[in-house]
Design a protein around this motif. Structure first.
Motif, short mmCIF file in Angstrom:
data_model
loop_
_atom_site.label_atom_id
_atom_site.label_comp_id
_atom_site.label_asym_id
_atom_site.label_seq_id
_atom_site.Cartn_x
_atom_site.Cartn_y
_atom_site.Cartn_z
N GLY A 157 9.85 13.02 14.00
CA GLY A 157 8.63 13.68 14.43
C GLY A 157 7.37 12.91 14.12
O GLY A 157 6.30 13.21 14.65
N THR A 158 7.47 11.89 13.24
CA THR A 158 6.29 11.09 12.92
C THR A 158 5.99 10.14 14.07
O THR A 158 6.82 9.90 14.96
CB THR A 158 6.51 10.28 11.63
OG1 THR A 158 7.59 9.36 11.85
CG2 THR A 158 6.81 11.19 10.46
N THR A 159 4.78 9.56 14.05
CA THR A 159 4.38 8.63 15.11
C THR A 159 5.30 7.43 15.15
O THR A 159 5.75 7.00 16.23
CB THR A 159 2.93 8.17 14.90
OG1 THR A 159 2.06 9.30 14.97
CG2 THR A 159 2.52 7.16 15.96
N ASP A 160 5.63 6.87 13.98
CA ASP A 160 6.49 5.68 13.95
C ASP A 160 7.89 6.02 14.46
O ASP A 160 8.52 5.21 15.17
CB ASP A 160 6.57 5.12 12.52
CG ASP A 160 7.19 3.75 12.49
OD1 ASP A 160 6.57 2.81 13.06
OD2 ASP A 160 8.30 3.62 11.96
N TRP A 161 8.39 7.21 14.09
CA TRP A 161 9.72 7.64 14.59
C TRP A 161 9.72 7.75 16.13
O TRP A 161 10.65 7.27 16.78
CB TRP A 161 10.08 8.97 13.94
CG TRP A 161 11.39 9.57 14.43
CD1 TRP A 161 11.59 10.33 15.54
CD2 TRP A 161 12.67 9.40 13.82
NE1 TRP A 161 12.90 10.68 15.66
CE2 TRP A 161 13.60 10.11 14.61
CE3 TRP A 161 13.13 8.75 12.66
CZ2 TRP A 161 14.95 10.18 14.29
CZ3 TRP A 161 14.48 8.82 12.35
CH2 TRP A 161 15.38 9.53 13.17
N LYS A 162 8.67 8.36 16.67
CA LYS A 162 8.57 8.52 18.13
C LYS A 162 8.50 7.16 18.82
O LYS A 162 9.06 6.97 19.90
CB LYS A 162 7.35 9.35 18.49
CG LYS A 162 7.47 10.81 18.10
CD LYS A 162 6.20 11.58 18.46
CE LYS A 162 6.31 13.05 18.07
NZ LYS A 162 5.06 13.79 18.38
N GLU A 163 7.81 6.20 18.18
CA GLU A 163 7.72 4.87 18.79
C GLU A 163 9.06 4.14 18.73
O GLU A 163 9.39 3.36 19.63
CB GLU A 163 6.63 4.06 18.10
CG GLU A 163 5.23 4.58 18.43
CD GLU A 163 4.11 3.76 17.82
OE1 GLU A 163 2.94 3.98 18.22
OE2 GLU A 163 4.38 2.88 16.97
N LYS A 164 9.86 4.40 17.69
CA LYS A 164 11.22 3.86 17.65
C LYS A 164 12.05 4.44 18.81
O LYS A 164 12.83 3.72 19.46
CB LYS A 164 11.89 4.19 16.31
CG LYS A 164 11.38 3.40 15.11
CD LYS A 164 12.21 3.74 13.90
CE LYS A 164 11.79 2.92 12.66
NZ LYS A 164 10.54 3.41 12.07
N GLU A 165 11.91 5.75 19.05
CA GLU A 165 12.65 6.39 20.16
C GLU A 165 12.27 5.76 21.51
O GLU A 165 13.13 5.50 22.35
CB GLU A 165 12.38 7.89 20.17
CG GLU A 165 13.04 8.65 19.03
CD GLU A 165 12.78 10.14 19.13
OE1 GLU A 165 11.79 10.53 19.79
OE2 GLU A 165 13.57 10.92 18.56
N LYS A 166 10.96 5.53 21.70
CA LYS A 166 10.51 4.90 22.95
C LYS A 166 11.08 3.48 23.06
O LYS A 166 11.46 3.04 24.17
CB LYS A 166 8.99 4.88 23.01
CG LYS A 166 8.38 6.27 23.20
CD LYS A 166 6.88 6.19 23.33
CE LYS A 166 6.26 7.58 23.52
NZ LYS A 166 6.70 8.22 24.79
N ALA A 167 11.15 2.77 21.96
CA ALA A 167 11.71 1.42 21.99
C ALA A 167 13.19 1.45 22.33
O ALA A 167 13.71 0.57 23.05
CB ALA A 167 11.48 0.74 20.64
N LEU A 168 13.93 2.46 21.84
CA LEU A 168 15.36 2.60 22.15
C LEU A 168 15.57 2.95 23.63
O LEU A 168 16.53 2.46 24.26
CB LEU A 168 15.99 3.65 21.24
CG LEU A 168 16.05 3.28 19.74
CD1 LEU A 168 16.49 4.48 18.90
CD2 LEU A 168 16.98 2.10 19.52
N GLN A 169 14.71 3.79 24.19
CA GLN A 169 14.78 4.10 25.62
C GLN A 169 14.55 2.83 26.44
O GLN A 169 15.28 2.54 27.41
CB GLN A 169 13.73 5.15 25.99
CG GLN A 169 13.92 6.52 25.37
CD GLN A 169 12.72 7.43 25.58
OE1 GLN A 169 11.93 7.22 26.51
NE2 GLN A 169 12.57 8.42 24.71
N TYR A 170 13.51 2.11 26.05
CA TYR A 170 13.15 0.88 26.75
C TYR A 170 14.27 -0.16 26.68
O TYR A 170 14.61 -0.82 27.67
CB TYR A 170 11.86 0.34 26.13
CG TYR A 170 11.46 -1.05 26.53
CD1 TYR A 170 11.04 -1.35 27.82
CD2 TYR A 170 11.48 -2.09 25.59
CE1 TYR A 170 10.65 -2.64 28.18
CE2 TYR A 170 11.09 -3.38 25.94
CZ TYR A 170 10.67 -3.65 27.23
OH TYR A 170 10.29 -4.92 27.58
#
Length: 233
Positions: A157-170
């Motif tokens: 739920g943190t910003t860094d966690w969400k950016e990791k999720e976006k990187a995994l999608q990408y």
């Protein structure tokens, strides 16, 4: 002598009487012929008059029929024109409707393509549909909104966690609707991370993705590979 004179006198009278009778008969014949001629003329005149009258009546009777036919033809022409006009209007309406539907479909398609083909989302991150996305992509950092010094976070739920999720999608080319995050953790250092993801039906053969932090640019995929059973460990 007297007898001869008497005989001659009777003869003369007889001859005169015959002449008068002949003249009278001739006059009577002439008058009769004249009467016949006049009667014949009157009869012929009556016949011609009757014929002309009959012709006039026939012509007079044919005029209304012509007018009636003309009116009927005019009505038929008017009906045909009205039907053609209504058909043209209906065709125009159908054409306008089809054009509007095509325009709407085209707009929706363009919006969908723009959304899917966009290199960045509304927050500025690279997306799973970017030209460089996917397991065989030429990856770049996905972007970040973190301005201060970076601190890797594994708290959901943190910003860094969400950016990791976006990187995994990408990295995998999987959309937010289909990707399943089986595990996200440290990649061996403070600037690396590791994720195990796949579609729900592919849990037994997931992707193992390695990420590396790039200051000011966000998480960048460095490797993507299929590792059967990795999600079950």
């Amino acid at each position: 002598m007297r007898d001869n004179f008497s005989t001659n006198s009777r003869y003369k009278r007889t001859q005169k009487s015959k002449k008068q009778t002949l003249i009278l008969n001739i006059l009577i014949g002439v008058v009769f012929i004249g009467i016949l001629a006049v009667g014949a003329s009157m009869l012929l005149g009556d016949d011609e008059s009757a014929t002309e009258k009959q012709q006039n009546q026939d012509n007079t009777a044919s005029v209304p029929e012509t007018d009636e036919n003309s009116d009927e033809s005019s009505n038929n022409d008017s009906s045909n024109e009205q039907a053609a006009e209504e058909e043209n209007k209906e065709n125009e309406t159908n054409t306008d409707s089809e054009s509007k539907e095509e325009d709407d479909t085209s707009v929706e398609k363009e919006e969908e393509e723009a959304s899917e083909g966009s290199s960045e989302d509304s927050e500025g991150y690279k997306t799973y549909s970017d030209d460089t996305a996917g397991p065989d992509g030429a990856w770049e950092p996905v972007g970040t909104v973190q301005k201060d010094s970076h601190q890797s976070s594994f708290e959901k739920g943190t910003t860094d966690w969400k950016e990791k999720e976006k990187a995994l999608q990408y990295a995998t080319g999987l959309s937010p609707d289909e990707i399943e995050y089986w595990w996200i953790g440290n990649g061996g250092s403070a600037t690396t991370a590791k994720g195990i993801v796949s579609k729900a039906e592919n849990k037994d053969n997931p992707y193992v993705v390695m990420l590396e932090w790039v200051d000011g640019e966000g998480w960048k995929p460095t490797s993507v590979e299929r590792v059967p059973g990795a999600a079950n460990q």
